[in-house]
Design an enzyme around this catalytic site. Sequence first.
Site: not given
Length: 466
Positions: A149, A194, A347, A374
């Site tokens: 990530r 974010s 999410d 994610k």
Amino acid sequence: MVSGGLTCRLTRRNEQGMTQQTTPSHRPLRVSRAQAPLSGSIRVPGDKSISHRALMFASLAKGTTHISGLLEGEDVLCTAAAMRALGADAVQEGPGQWRVSGPGVGQLKEPDNVLDMGNSGTAARLLSGILASHGMTSVMTGDASLRRRPMKRVMDPLAGTGATFLAREGGRLPMAIRGLADPKPLDYRLPVASAQVKSAVLLAGLNAVGETRVEEPVATRDHTENMLRHFGADVSVEKAPDGGRIIRLQGRPNLVARDVVVPGDPSSAAFPLVAALLVAGSDITIFGVGLNPLRTGLFTTLQEMGAQLEILNARTEGGEPVGDLRVRASALKGVEVPPERAPSMIDEYPVLAVAAAYASGVSRFCGVEELRVKESDRLAATIALLENNGVRTAVEGNDMVVYGTAGHIPGGGKVETHMDHRLAMSASVMGLVAEKPVEIDDTSFIETSFPQYLDLMNSIGAGFVA
């Protein structure tokens, strides 16, 4: 996991008395259609976002903080291990009950070894802000999923403090950070909404002389701002001219220990909630769920789809709104979700996509590009989850489109979870209403955010057989 790094997956109690877990083994799951309605009352684990922050802020505050309801999934245990390595005293005193004593802002020590953040992008990105603003050299790594990530999104703004970063190509872990004892305050506008990047910048600003300013184009979850105030920092929030928000933090506050009560995680509540909406005849209650308005986009969206979802006993605990959710099986219809709602439910899109697949009509989720970074490329993985089980989908720019089956998801497919806990749980919900069983390649990573998920779901009648 780097050999010799700080492990957070042990089966025994460590020297601090903290119960820890073993490295998960591969655990596939075959889920068949529910044979009876779901019913009963449950509590979901503590909010993961708040749990990470509670450990970090308690470690930066002077004095002793008592935390109740802490999520004890692997991700949060990794954060606890990291803060101990940086000089805090973090001890488990009972299930969900922790005592944390910190040395104060700017007083953390250089760790003796590599910091292993497990599967948690939240922990790694937030901790980057702390490490960049202390005069030390540190190295972070994580599991295979986390090492894929990107961290560049926090490296770039944090470099403005004067800290230096060395990472793999694309800003991926392992990453070395050389922080400064006297970092520069930042003035940063987020290019994309974010909460993790915003929080990293604010955490770096704690040890900087002067004002740190962050502007976000769309309001994101504000647990960091709430917890900063809770521990005594001077934080202000104002509306930006373009409709976003501007957060201002005065550096080098005297953070003072304050007890924290962690509410139930709305992202975890999403899975039994959606399952109860879809399985005919179901009626469940979920106690003590966090209702922060910047986290409840899923609840709003499901109500727009026709969900019988009631909020009962609304109250405030530990500075956060909390309530009980009563959920009954409902006939859902397709919906269009505006892009500005995405940060409040980022999410929950995989399990919302399952609800949309079971609904009648077409659903469009706008502005979901954040899903690409994610635990997995969650957008691509969610599309695969649906299409492998006979549901038609489309990706149009940054929008995800789901064509509902009006209660007839074919199923019969195998789901590749890519070490993503939310995909695994979303697939398990789909299996409860699909016409043919759904095969899930691995459910072991559910432990990172939702310990005992299968047992809790079975307590209301899911019938999962591991």
